[in-house]
Structure formats: C-alpha cells, structure tokens
Motif scaffolding. Structure first.
Motif, PDB file in Angstrom:
ATOM      1  N   MET A   1      -0.157   4.821  -1.832  1.00  0.00           N
ATOM      2  CA  MET A   1      -1.593   4.464  -2.566  1.00  0.00           C
ATOM      3  C   MET A   1      -2.623   4.954  -2.136  1.00  0.00           C
ATOM      4  SD  MET A   1      -0.700   3.109  -5.492  1.00  0.00           S
ATOM      5  CE  MET A   1      -1.946   2.534  -6.221  1.00  0.00           C
ATOM      6  N   PRO A   2      -3.620   5.740  -2.994  1.00  0.00           N
ATOM      7  CA  PRO A   2      -4.757   6.317  -2.216  1.00  0.00           C
ATOM      8  C   PRO A   2      -5.545   5.314  -1.801  1.00  0.00           C
ATOM      9  CG  PRO A   2      -4.756   6.768  -4.677  1.00  0.00           C
ATOM     10  CD  PRO A   2      -3.428   5.964  -4.282  1.00  0.00           C
ATOM     11  N   LEU A   3      -6.726   5.794  -1.236  1.00  0.00           N
ATOM     12  CA  LEU A   3      -7.865   4.907  -0.817  1.00  0.00           C
ATOM     13  C   LEU A   3      -9.049   5.474  -1.740  1.00  0.00           C
ATOM     14  CD1 LEU A   3      -8.172   5.009   3.138  1.00  0.00           C
ATOM     15  CD2 LEU A   3      -7.912   2.938   1.580  1.00  0.00           C
ATOM     16  N   ARG A   4     -10.001   4.615  -2.138  1.00  0.00           N
ATOM     17  CA  ARG A   4     -11.051   5.026  -3.070  1.00  0.00           C
ATOM     18  C   ARG A   4     -11.930   5.926  -2.249  1.00  0.00           C
ATOM     19  NH1 ARG A   4     -14.492   0.202  -4.941  1.00  0.00           N
ATOM     20  NH2 ARG A   4     -15.252   0.289  -2.860  1.00  0.00           N
TER      21      ARG A   4
ATOM     22  N   ARG B   1      -9.635   6.659   6.939  1.00  0.00           N
ATOM     23  CA  ARG B   1      -9.748   7.421   5.445  1.00  0.00           C
ATOM     24  C   ARG B   1     -10.005   8.788   5.522  1.00  0.00           C
ATOM     25  NH1 ARG B   1     -14.379   5.869   1.507  1.00  0.00           N
ATOM     26  NH2 ARG B   1     -15.549   5.961   3.416  1.00  0.00           N
TER      27      ARG B   1
ATOM     28  N   HIS C   1       0.923  -1.179   0.113  1.00  0.00           N
ATOM     29  CA  HIS C   1      -0.031  -0.039  -0.221  1.00  0.00           C
ATOM     30  C   HIS C   1       1.060   1.418  -0.059  1.00  0.00           C
ATOM     31  CE1 HIS C   1      -3.074  -2.547   2.362  1.00  0.00           C
ATOM     32  NE2 HIS C   1      -2.907  -3.085   0.982  1.00  0.00           N
TER      33      HIS C   1
ATOM     34  N   GLU D   1      -6.593   7.945  -8.230  1.00  0.00           N
ATOM     35  CA  GLU D   1      -6.570   6.449  -8.230  1.00  0.00           C
ATOM     36  C   GLU D   1      -4.969   6.013  -8.424  1.00  0.00           C
ATOM     37  OE1 GLU D   1      -8.588   7.854 -10.378  1.00  0.00           O
ATOM     38  OE2 GLU D   1      -7.523   7.523 -12.416  1.00  0.00           O
TER      39      GLU D   1
ATOM     40  N   THR E   1     -10.051   1.978   8.538  1.00  0.00           N
ATOM     41  CA  THR E   1      -9.325   2.740   7.235  1.00  0.00           C
ATOM     42  C   THR E   1      -8.615   3.694   7.643  1.00  0.00           C
ATOM     43  OG1 THR E   1     -11.493   3.599   6.881  1.00  0.00           O
ATOM     44  CG2 THR E   1     -11.287   1.487   5.998  1.00  0.00           C
TER      45      THR E   1
ATOM     46  N   VAL F   1     -15.582   7.544  -2.053  1.00  0.00           N
ATOM     47  CA  VAL F   1     -17.121   7.399  -2.397  1.00  0.00           C
ATOM     48  C   VAL F   1     -17.592   8.567  -2.176  1.00  0.00           C
ATOM     49  CG1 VAL F   1     -16.962   4.889  -2.341  1.00  0.00           C
ATOM     50  CG2 VAL F   1     -17.243   6.196  -0.348  1.00  0.00           C
TER      51      VAL F   1
END
Lengths: 563, 368
Positions: free
Chosen positions: B362-365, B277, B174, B341, B275, B367
């Motif tokens: 790496m990014p998190l998606r 996030r 990650h 992304e 997460t 939503v």
C-alpha cells in the motif's frame, strides 16, 4: 458676574495630586522608600502602626538634604531627579515627578528629618499641607519621614481605607517588591513593633527571594536569562512540575521598576505552554531591561504601568525567555521535591545562586545534553516504564510514556501546522464503531485527523472506515489510538487547552505514545531518549508532569557519605 | 535411566531442540530439555509453550527412563566433550551423571513430570507435503506477517490447502505476500500458523523430506523422520485478502531488481527514520526517485524502466519495497499501479517455476 472658573489654590491642587499618588498607606510607603532608594540608601527601615493610619515612618541612611533642599522638597514639582524634559526619557530614578512629598504632606501630619552629613540636620513639620515649623536637629546622615494621621483632613479618603490587616498586607507587598528590585539594600518593616520583613543585603536576587519567601519557593526557580535585540529578560521562572494552581508569585520589573502588567505575565505563562496542567500558575519574577527610549514610564502617577514602544516584541521575547529557561535538563523535577530531603534543595539552590546578571552558560557550565549528544550507553529500563541513564551531573530517570508524548507532541504540532504527516494506506481498512458524540467529534476534527494521518469515512450507522493511519512507531496500534483519541476529543478531556491545535496534538500524542508497561529494546530506548533530548522542552510532558526526574550526583555522594 | 550415545548424535539431537527452548522464561522447566530413553533411542524435547520440537536420535539404551536437564548447560557440555561415547546414567532424584572418557559431570535437573505435555495431535490421516515446497512457500511469504500485537490474526501466516494447490499468504495490513504452488490430491484446510513454527520446519526438515502434517482443534503438528514440530494455531478467520488484491491496475513498470533496490537504499539514507517515505514518479522510460525530509535534506535518483500507462507519482515506505524486492526470485520485477492511493503489486518476471508469486504494497500518502 463672578467668574465661574478659578485657578485652584496650591493646597487644593496638592490634595488632588495626593488623590492620584496617595491612595492608601502602602502608596505612602512606596513613595517614601523609592525616595530613600533614589537617595542611595543602604538600609531602609519602615515602621507602621495601625496599618499605617496612625504612623508611617521611613528612615534611611542615604544622602540626606541640606536645609534649603529640604524646604524646597516640599514644594510641588520640586525634584532633584530631573532637570529638563529630555531627562524624562529614560529616567533611571524611581521618582521624578516631584509630587510625592507635597502630596503626602497635604493629607497628613508630616515630619521630615534630614541631614546630609550626620552633623547639622533639619526638621520640617507640615500639617495638612501647611508648613508648621522648621527646626535644627542632630541626626545621622540620611532622612526620616514620619507621616501621622494619614488622611486626617480628607475624611472621604479615610473612609475608604480597608481593615488594618489589609492595609498592612498592602504595605508588605509594596516593600517586598521594592526589596526584590534592590537586593543590595537591607529592608526592615515593623508593624506595631512586630517585625514583618527583615532582609539583610543580599548578593543576588535569588538570595533575596529566599530571604523573603524561604527556600520552598527559591529552590523551585529556574534562572531566566535571554537577550534579544535591545531587550534583556532576566529573573526566575518556576519549574513546571512545581507550579500550583494557587499562591503564585508574579512580578514584573522594567528597568528595575516594579510594574503591573498582566500581559507580560501572561506572555511568560505562554512560555510554559504544554508543560503545565491547565490551571497551574507558575511563579514568575521577571526583570526586563531595555533602552530608556523603548519604554515610557511616565504614564501612571504611581508608575505602576509603563508603555512599551513595541509591546508584541516584548511579549514575544518574554515568552521565548521563559521557554528557554525550561529547556535545559535542570528544569526537570529533582528527586525528593515536596519533602525537600536535606541536601537536595541545597544542591539545586547552588545552581541558581549566582549573580542574576550572569549568563545561563555560567549556571550550567557542564550542560551535558546538547542535541547531538547521544544518550550514554548504559540505559536501563525498570518496571517496563522508566528509563535510567547517567548524565554528567547525576542520574536521569525518564518516564517512557511521558517522554514519548513530548516527542510526539512536538512532531505533531509541526505536522498540524505544516502539510501533515505521512500516512500509510491500509490494505485492510479498519472499521471502528463510535458513539454519536464521538462521531460529531470526528466530524469537527476531520481535517486535523487527516493531517496526523487518519483518513476516515463514514461507513454505516455508527461505524467509520479508516483508510489511512499514521505510523509513529513500530508498536503503534492504529485502531486503539483512534478510539482513545476520539473519546478524549468528544469527552473534552483536554478542555483546559485554549488552542485547538495544541489540544489536538496533546491528545494525539498522549494516545499514540508508547504506554507504560511496554518493554522496549535497547535500540528503541536509545532512540526515544535521543529524540527526547533534542525536543525543545524535554523535561515536561504535555500534562504538566515531568518526563525526567533527576537524581543529582551530589545527592548520591551525600547519601553514601562521600561528600 | 542409563544410555550411551555418541557425542555427534547428542549434539545433533540437542541442536534440533535447543532453538525451541526459550533463553529467558518464568517457568524454570522450560529452560530444560526433556531426555527420554526408550527402545527406539533417545528422544529429546524442548518447548516454549507456543512451539514444541522433539527429535529421536539412536543410542544404546540399557535402562529406560526420563529426566529434564538444563538445555544451555547440556549444549555447552556436549560441545566441550572429547570425541567418544557419552554415558548418561540416573544418579538419584533428577540427577544425572555424564561421563565421556575421563570427563565426568553431575547435572541437576527437574523431574520429567514438571515438563509440559505435548499437544495431542494425531497423525492418522495426516496429509503429506514435500518439505522443499513448504520451504519455498515459507521463505517467500512469512516475512510479510505482522509483528505488532494489535491484530494477532495478522501475526500468523495463512496456509490454504486445496485439492489442487497450496497457498501461503501473509500481511501486516500494509503489505502482503502470496504464493501458490500446484499440488495433487491434497486435502482442504485453512490454517493460520505462527511464522516461528514455520521457521522451525525450514530449519529442521531437509528439502527432500516428505513432511506429514496433521492438526487438532487448535494445534498443528509436523513430522518427518524422527522429528516432530507442534505449534499452536492462531484462530481465524483470516481477513478476506482476495478482495484487496487489485485486478484493475492499468499501469505497469518492469525494472531491474538490483538497480531498483540500490536506488531505494540510497534514498532511504535521507528518508525519515519513522516512515521511510520516498516518492516515485513513473513517466516514459524512467522512474524518478525523490525524498525530502524536513530537518535533514533531500535526494533524487533515476532509473530506466519499461513503463506502460499514464504518468504516476506515488509514495511508498522504502523499507517495504526493499523487503519485497529481497524476496523476489528473478532479476527483473514487474510493478503494477492504478492510482497514488491504491495498492501496487510486485511480481517476478520470467520465473521458471511452477509456483506463482506476488507481493502487494500500500502506498504512503503524499503531501504536496
């Protein structure tokens, strides 16, 4: 030319009515026992012979009737229970149509003995609807109705009677249901002088359940008590871990009246969603109470069906009521069930043995595990699989995999129906190989996979590339979880789940959860137990297995001789 | 076996090996320290089978010999002894008497034959590295290695030796950290080393030491002074990390490290425990932080940045960013992006050091 249409003679009309009300001995028993209950009986004795063909006798110690009333009672639409149409709304007595007695009397050799005061009594005989004799008798207060040679004058109906054992069973069933509604009344049933039911007046429904079916069922029941708007749902729901595919008891009562309503039972079962294995049918005994104007009971001659004004509302509340009953930790499987070690059943029986009207708060006065309670500090992992901790009422043993499965299931259901889970983009995309059926499964479930966090693209041949992965816990193995998840989806392992979302969530939860045999740090255990206890249904995993087994403190005390 | 050693030498020797000795083990002899009395002094060794550490301390040896003794007890005894020479003497089968002043102990050990033998790593033809350089590499890279068991290869740190440079890379899939330092006359090798072994090197070797490094088929050995560290190597190949390092990131932000870390920590309070996030929105001269967690609440923050490029919204695991910032050696850091992304990089700004360092996350998606 003679007129083609004629008004039927009352006897014919009675026989037609009898066709609706009296279809078998059991319906006679039902009508007569309901009359007895409406008459305020404290003890009701039923005797049948030859499955009810030869003899049905129902005796009660209720109000009884004077001569005038007794004679009128046998006339059609004669009743003491209502007077004008307004009374029909919210009728509280079992009977009210005034059809039962004349209908029964029209198809049998009928005898009514009754006395309102235990001194002067009346005997009226009716044969095939024709009044035979009216005489004085001396008898105790109450009424005895004897029905002999049922259907002697309607051979067609007689021909349709089933085997003696079948008819007897139907009578038992009818009386059982009535006995459930009125635990305060003693019931006996003898068939050919053999005692089939003999229950004394009971303090509550659970005691009645135990008297009728034994502790084996009663001890698996959880109290249901839920009120929403005008509707109150009480009763009992079986602990999910003890539900079996066969032999369940499912009874619904509305305003104390037993009804047949598959939809309400189904709504109750829906409350078990995700806590029992597909195919398991939990026992449910539900008493619905709602104002008389919200339900119409006058839609079926035998009153086996009712019509709710707001059917969906009722079903929804029933589902919620059952779900709530399964919520408390008490719904967790107790230790030793099945073998029913001495004392354990007793300990749990006490919990439920309160007056059924009592609110659930009284059942679990020290309900220790409210959502904000953190699990107590001594938290022990044994066999790298089970977590032990102390509760106010005993020792709870948690299966770490099942528990995590339950926690993830509820999270995933939220994610699937909401906007999806956060997904970690992978620096080094995973390539995973699948079989053709598995690739099909990935294709059909692509959107759901994306929502839980897997973004998958076909790569080449049977290989797919995984660009993002969920990260539900630090020990999560994204590739392995995906492989197992897809294999399950392709193999239909969770095929019994009706709802696609739920099936997917259950599969994912099962595969993403930490496994048995995984050693956990104290902090992880605490987190897991904490999250489990805030789940809506902590005590059951998604396969219908328990997540928590309780060792009641009473049981420990008993075993160490401290009680 | 018979020798006399100062309390300080004993403590030093035990301190070096004790950290390699597992607290809990299924093999009882692993909880012991191996003592070998030789002409050169006393050699102490400990191992957990993954890593082995051995060190030699001076002592007056009267009779050679070897025994293993419970490490924890020996450490405790050494700590409590009065100052003064400590006399060790064999007292029968795997039994040792320890005397210091008027204090006397007898300790039961296990025969040395039960102690596992050390990996056969030959130091002929070993290459040399300055301990300070290795410390710097380990200190900035090892944190990024994975601790999950699913991809063992990522549990190691890749150590690339080339004639003109040394590089370490670690990733958990990650995020990634990579550092290069120039080197002269080095050899060529790719080693995947468990971070635990690298930590031992950081602990045991002083920055000014020159470390000799040698490898056998599946082990690596480090030597400096009288101390040796051996470790199992993780078998490769290491994933092709070069390919995932973005070269085309066209958006860049320069931020104050401390301010950014503070904002991230504030956001983490409200971020999900699983997460972590958070959302970063870069536009103009500012980055807006925001976080929303169902059932909990939300938070926003804002920092001035120097940002070049189109506005960008991107999600991250705040813990990953915080960790990377912690290891950044300068007060200002530069972040680069391509798209929500795609991988982002973090680099120090104005680092006055021959080494080059970068981290990648790496990014998190997101939503919406």
């Amino acid at each position: 030319m003679t007129a083609k249409i004629a008004v039927l003679a009352p006897r014919v009309a009675d026989q037609i009515a009898a066709g609706e009300v009296v279809e078998r001995p059991a319906s006679v028993v039902k009508e007569l026992v309901e009359n007895a209950l409406d008459a305020g009986a404290g003890a009701i004795r039923v005797a049948i012979e030859n499955g009810g063909r030869t003899l049905i006798r129902v005796s009660d110690d209720g109000d009884g009737m004077g001569r005038e009333d007794a004679e009128l009672a046998l006339a059609r639409h004669a009743t003491s229970k209502i007077r004008d149409p307004a009374d029909l709304i919210g009728v509280a007595t079992f009977g009210f149509r005034g059809e039962a007695l004349p209908a029964i009397a029209s198809v049998a050799r009928f005898e009514l003995e009754t006395s309102p005061d235990g001194r002067a009594g009346t005997r009226i005989g009716v044969v095939g609807g024709k009044r035979d004799a009216v005489a004085d008798v001396v008898r105790q207060r109450g009424t005895t109705v004897t029905v002999r040679a049922l259907f002697f004058n309607t051979p067609a109906r007689r021909k349709f009677l089933r085997a003696q054992a079948t008819e007897t069973r139907a009578v038992v069933e009818v009386l059982t249901v009535l006995a459930l509604t009125r635990p305060d009344v003693a019931f006996t049933l003898t068939s050919d002088d053999r005692s089939l039911i003999d229950v004394p007046p009971a303090a509550g429904q659970l005691e009645r359940v135990r008297a009728l079916w034994g502790a084996g069922l009663a001890d698996t029941l959880l109290p249901v008590a839920h009120c929403e708007g005008p509707l109150e749902v009480r009763g009992f729901a079986q602990r999910p871990a003890q539900a079996r595919p066969a032999g369940r008891k499912g009874y619904v009562f509305v305003r104390g009246r037993p009804i047949r309503d598959p939809f309400i039972l189904r709504a109750g079962e829906a409350g078990y969603r995700s806590t029992i294995a597909p195919g398991d049918r939990p026992s449910l005994i539900l008493f619905l109470d709602l104002p008389g104007d919200a339900v119409d009971v006058n839609v079926h001659p035998a009153k086996l069906e009712v019509r709710f004004r707001e059917k969906f509302f009722v079903e929804q509340v029933v589902e919620e009521a059952v779900r709530r009953a399964l919520g408390p930790l008490a719904a967790a499987a107790p230790l030793g069930v099945g073998g029913l070690g001495p004392g354990i059943g007793g300990a749990w029986a006490d919990v439920g043995a309160v007056a059924p009207g009592g609110p659930p708060g009284e059942l679990f006065p020290r309900e220790p595990l409210t959502p904000d309670t953190r699990p107590p500090a001594p938290l022990l992992q044994v066999f790298d699989t089970y977590l032990l901790f102390q509760t106010d009422s005993g020792v709870a043993i948690v299966d770490q995999h099942s528990a995590h499965e339950r926690v993830l299931y509820e999270t995933v259901m939220r994610q699937l129906s909401g906007d999806g889970a956060p997904a970690q983009r992978l620096l080094l995309p995973l390539t995973v190989e699948f079989t053709p059926p598995e690739l099909d499964a990935i294709e059909t479930q692509r959107e759901l996979l994306r929502r839980v966090g897997y973004e998958i693209e076909p790569f080449s041949g049977r290989t797919v590339v995984v660009h993002t992965a969920p990260n539900p816990h630090p020990r999560f193995d994204a590739a392995r979880c995906l492989q197992e998840l897809v294999a399950d989806l392709a193999g239909g392992r969770f095929g019994g789940w009706a709802n696609r979302l739920e099936r997917f969530a259950a599969t994912f939860a099962c595969r993403a959860a930490i496994k048995a045999g995984q050693r956990l740090e104290l902090e992880e255990m605490r987190e897991l137990v904490g999250r489990l206890l805030t789940a809506t249904l902590p005590a059951h995993d998604v396969h219908g297995r328990p997540t928590i087994v309780q060792l009641p403190k009473e049981e420990l005390e008993r075993r160490f001789g401290r009680s | 076996m018979k020798f006399t050693i100062t309390r300080e030498q004993l403590q030093e020797g035990l301190g070096a090996v004790a950290a390699a000795i597992p607290a809990k083990t299924t093999l009882p002899v692993l909880a012991n320290v191996l003592l070998e009395a030789t002409k050169q002094g006393i050699r102490l060794s400990g191992t957990d089978l993954d890593i082995a550490v051995s060190t030699t301390v001076p002592a007056e040896v009267d009779a050679e010999g070897a025994v293993t003794l419970p490490a924890k007890k020996l450490v405790d005894i050494a700590r409590e002894l009065p100052a003064g020479p400590v006399r060790f003497a064999a007292a029968g089968e795997a039994r040792v008497s320890i005397e210091c002043g008027r204090s006397k102990f007898k300790l039961l050990g296990l025969p040395r034959e039960e102690f596992p033998s050390f990996p056969a790593v030959k130091f002929d033809g070993a290459w040399k590295a300055a301990a300070g350089v290795v410390h710097k590499l380990v200190g900035h890279v090892a944190f990024a290695a994975s601790t999950e068991e699913s991809r063992p290869i990522l549990n190691g740190v890749l150590w690339e030796l080339r004639p003109d440079r040394m590089r370490m890379v670690a990733t958990n899939g990650h995020r990634l950290a990579k550092m290069d330092v120039p080197a002269k006359g080095g050899s060529t090798a790719d080693l995947i080393v468990p971070p635990k072994a690298l930590e031992q090197i950081r602990r045991l070797f002083a920055a000014e030491d020159a470390i000799e490094v040698a490898k056998s088929d599946n082990h690596i050995g480090f030597r400096a002074g009288g101390t040796l560290v051996f470790s199992r190597l993780i078998e490769g190949p290491y994933p092709n990390y070069e390919q995932v390092i973005p070269r085309e990131n066209d958006k860049a932000a320069t931020v104050d490290k401390a301010a950014m870390a503070a904002a991230l920590r504030r956001m983490s309070v409200v971020a999900s425990d699983q997460t972590h996030r958070i959302r970063l929105a870069f536009a103009g001269g500012a980055v807006k932080f925001s976080v929303q967690t169902p059932d909990l609440g939300e938070a926003q923050d804002e920092l001035p940045v120097t940002y070049e490029g189109e506005p960008l919204e991107i999600g991250f695991n705040a813990m990953y960013l915080l960790e990377i910032l912690k290891y950044m050696p300068t007060d200002e850091v530069r972040l680069t992006f391509k798209a929500p992304e795609r991988a982002s990089t973090v680099e120090p700004v104005g680092w006055n050091d021959p080494a080059s360092y970068m981290a990648l996350v790496m990014p998190l998606r997101l939503v919406d």
